[in-house]
Design an enzyme around this catalytic site. Structure first.
Site, mmCIF file in Angstrom:
data_model
loop_
_atom_site.group_PDB
_atom_site.id
_atom_site.type_symbol
_atom_site.label_atom_id
_atom_site.label_comp_id
_atom_site.label_asym_id
_atom_site.label_seq_id
_atom_site.Cartn_x
_atom_site.Cartn_y
_atom_site.Cartn_z
ATOM 1 C CG ASN A 7 84.621 -30.366 19.605
ATOM 2 O OD1 ASN A 7 84.693 -30.786 18.454
ATOM 3 N ND2 ASN A 7 85.641 -29.836 20.224
ATOM 4 C CG HIS A 10 84.929 -35.664 17.333
ATOM 5 N ND1 HIS A 10 86.218 -36.052 17.614
ATOM 6 C CD2 HIS A 10 84.542 -34.856 18.346
ATOM 7 C CE1 HIS A 10 86.575 -35.515 18.779
ATOM 8 N NE2 HIS A 10 85.579 -34.787 19.240
ATOM 9 C CG HIS A 43 91.150 -27.490 18.083
ATOM 10 N ND1 HIS A 43 91.796 -28.443 18.844
ATOM 11 C CD2 HIS A 43 92.072 -26.548 17.795
ATOM 12 C CE1 HIS A 43 93.063 -28.070 19.007
ATOM 13 N NE2 HIS A 43 93.248 -26.932 18.378
ATOM 14 N NE ARG A 45 95.145 -30.773 16.202
ATOM 15 C CZ ARG A 45 95.301 -31.194 17.462
ATOM 16 N NH1 ARG A 45 94.261 -31.445 18.218
ATOM 17 N NH2 ARG A 45 96.505 -31.373 17.950
ATOM 18 N NE ARG A 49 95.336 -33.785 14.008
ATOM 19 C CZ ARG A 49 95.834 -34.151 15.186
ATOM 20 N NH1 ARG A 49 95.069 -34.776 16.051
ATOM 21 N NH2 ARG A 49 97.085 -33.931 15.505
ATOM 22 C CD GLU A 70 89.236 -27.022 21.506
ATOM 23 O OE1 GLU A 70 88.017 -27.296 21.466
ATOM 24 O OE2 GLU A 70 90.126 -27.887 21.596
ATOM 25 C CB THR A 101 93.297 -31.067 23.470
ATOM 26 O OG1 THR A 101 92.839 -30.495 22.250
ATOM 27 C CG2 THR A 101 94.040 -30.026 24.271
ATOM 28 C CD GLU A 151 86.473 -26.628 28.012
ATOM 29 O OE1 GLU A 151 85.850 -25.763 27.377
ATOM 30 O OE2 GLU A 151 86.723 -27.757 27.550
ATOM 31 C CG HIS A 197 89.404 -33.419 26.633
ATOM 32 N ND1 HIS A 197 89.730 -34.744 26.488
ATOM 33 C CD2 HIS A 197 89.940 -32.797 25.568
ATOM 34 C CE1 HIS A 197 90.452 -34.901 25.396
ATOM 35 N NE2 HIS A 197 90.588 -33.729 24.805
HETATM 36 N N1 PXP Z 1 87.382 -29.085 25.328
HETATM 37 C C1 PXP Z 1 88.565 -29.039 24.689
HETATM 38 C C2 PXP Z 1 89.540 -27.982 25.059
HETATM 39 C C3 PXP Z 1 88.896 -29.966 23.684
HETATM 40 O O1 PXP Z 1 90.101 -29.887 23.063
HETATM 41 C C4 PXP Z 1 87.957 -30.939 23.343
HETATM 42 C C5 PXP Z 1 88.267 -31.892 22.230
HETATM 43 O O2 PXP Z 1 88.422 -31.208 21.031
HETATM 44 C C6 PXP Z 1 86.742 -30.953 24.016
HETATM 45 C C7 PXP Z 1 86.482 -30.028 25.023
HETATM 46 C C8 PXP Z 1 85.708 -31.993 23.741
HETATM 47 O O3 PXP Z 1 86.271 -33.221 24.105
HETATM 48 P P1 PXP Z 1 85.570 -34.578 23.678
HETATM 49 O O4 PXP Z 1 85.615 -34.642 22.196
HETATM 50 O O5 PXP Z 1 86.412 -35.623 24.340
HETATM 51 O O6 PXP Z 1 84.181 -34.512 24.210
#
Ligand code: PXP
Length: 267
Positions: A7, A10, A43, A45, A49, A70, A101, A151, A197
Site C-alpha cells: 500500500n 503513505h 486508497h 479517499r 487526503r 481501495e 480505516t 480481506e 491492516h
Molecule cells: N487494508 C486496508 C483495507 C486498509 O485500509 C489499509 C490501510 O490503508 C491496509 C490494508 C494497509 O494497512 P497498513 O497501512 O496499516 O499496513
C-alpha cells in the site's frame, strides 16, 4: 505462496504535506515491485487526503503489476474505478475524521447497495473484495452479495500483538484465532481469503502462516522502513518474513495449504 500487496498511500501522505511532487507514489510503486511486491494497493479517499486521481491514472499507465483499488461505495469513485479497471476493487468504510480505516465494512447492513456495486465491478471485469471484520455474519453477507474476495481486518490482532509482543499470550492468540476462523469460513464459502491492516515486521508471521491465506496488504510499516532502508529493501525483507512463515507450516506446498486455495479464482 502468500502474496504481498504494498500500500503506497503513505508515500502520497508525505507528498501532500507540502502539496508538491515528491515523494512520488508511482515511483514508490515501481520500487516496491522491484523489491518483490506482487501487487500495488492504494486508497482513493473522497477527501483526496493522499492519493490523487492523476496518481491512479499514472499507476495504470506505468505499473506492470496488479492494482488493488481501495474505495468507499461512493458513485463517483466507483465510476472512476470502473474506468481504471484495476485487477481488484476493495470496498472499505470511510469516515472523514478517521486517521486510517478504523473498522471493517458493514456488508450485512447494506446488502442492496453492495450487490449493486459488486455488479458494476463485475460488468467492468473487476474482482470485488470486501474489507470486513472477522465476523461470520459479514462473511455470509459478502458471499450473498457476490464478492469473490474478503480481506479480514487484522487491526485488532496487530494491536494486541504490538502491546504484548507474543502471539501465544491468550489475548493475542484469541485475536489470531478470530482471523483464522474467518479464513476458514471465507474459503468454505468459495471466496479468496486476504488479510491486512496494522501488519508489520514483528507481527506478520502468524498471519502469513494461516492456512489458505492468499494475499496480505501492508503499507505503513513498509513505507516507514523504506525511509531508512529504501523501498526495495523494505519490501524484500517483508517478503522474506512472509515466505519464511508460510514455509514453516508448508515446506512443499502441502495438500492442506493447497486445499485452502481451492476456492480461489485468482489464478
Ligand atoms: N487494508 C486496508 C483495507 C486498509 O485500509 C489499509 C490501510 O490503508 C491496509 C490494508 C494497509 O494497512 P497498513 O497501512 O496499516 O499496513
Amino acid at each position: 505462496m502468500v502474496e504481498l500487496g504494498v500500500n503506497i498511500d503513505h508515500v502520497a501522505t508525505v507528498r501532500q504535506a507540502r502539496r508538491g511532487v515528491e515523494p512520488d507514489p508511482v515511483w514508490a510503486a515501481v520500487e516496491a515491485l522491484l523489491g518483490g511486491a506482487d501487487g500495488i494497493t492504494f486508497h482513493l479517499r473522497e477527501d483526496r487526503r493522499h492519493m490523487q486521481d492523476r496518481d491512479i491514472e499514472r499507476l495504470k499507465e506505468v505499473v506492470p503489476g496488479p492494482l488493488n483499488f481501495e474505495l468507499a461505495a461512493v458513485d463517483s469513485i466507483v465510476d472512476f474505478a470502473c474506468a481504471i479497471k484495476p485487477a481488484m476493487a476493495m470496498l472499505v468504510p470511510e469516515r472523514r475524521e478517521e486517521v486510517t480505516t478504523e473498522g471493517g465494512l458493514d456488508v450485512a447492513g447494506q446488502k442492496t447497495r453492495m450487490r449493486e456495486v459488486v455488479a458494476k465491478f463485475a460488468a467492468s471485469g473487476i474482482r470485488a473484495s470486501a474489507f470486513i471484520d472477522a465476523e461470520a455474519r459479514q462473511i455470509d453477507a459478502a458471499r450473498e452479495c457476490g464478492f469473490e474476495v474478503c480481506e479480514i481486518h487484522t487491526g485488532p490482532y496487530a494491536h494486541a500483538f504490538n502491546r504484548l509482543h507474543d502471539e501465544t499470550l491468550p489475548e493475542v492468540a484469541r485475536e489470531l484465532e478470530r482471523v483464522a476462523e474467518a479464513g476458514r469460513l471465507i474459503q468454505s464459502a468459495g471466496m479468496q481469503f486476504n488479510a491486512g491492516h496494522g501488519l508489520n515486521y514483528r507481527n506478520v508471521g502468524p498471519i502469513a502462516a494461516l492456512p489458505g491465506v492468499s494475499e496480505l496488504h501492508i503499507g505503513h510499516s513498509i513505507v516507514s522502513r523504506a525511509i531508512f532502508d529504501g523501498m526495495r529493501e523494505a519490501v524484500r525483507e517483508m517478503k522474506r518474513l512472509i515466505e519464511q512463515a508460510s514455509r514453516a507450516i508448508d515446506p512443499q506446498h502441502s495438500p492442506q495449504r493447497d486445499e485452502g486455495h481451492k476456492g480461489n479464482t485468482k489464478k
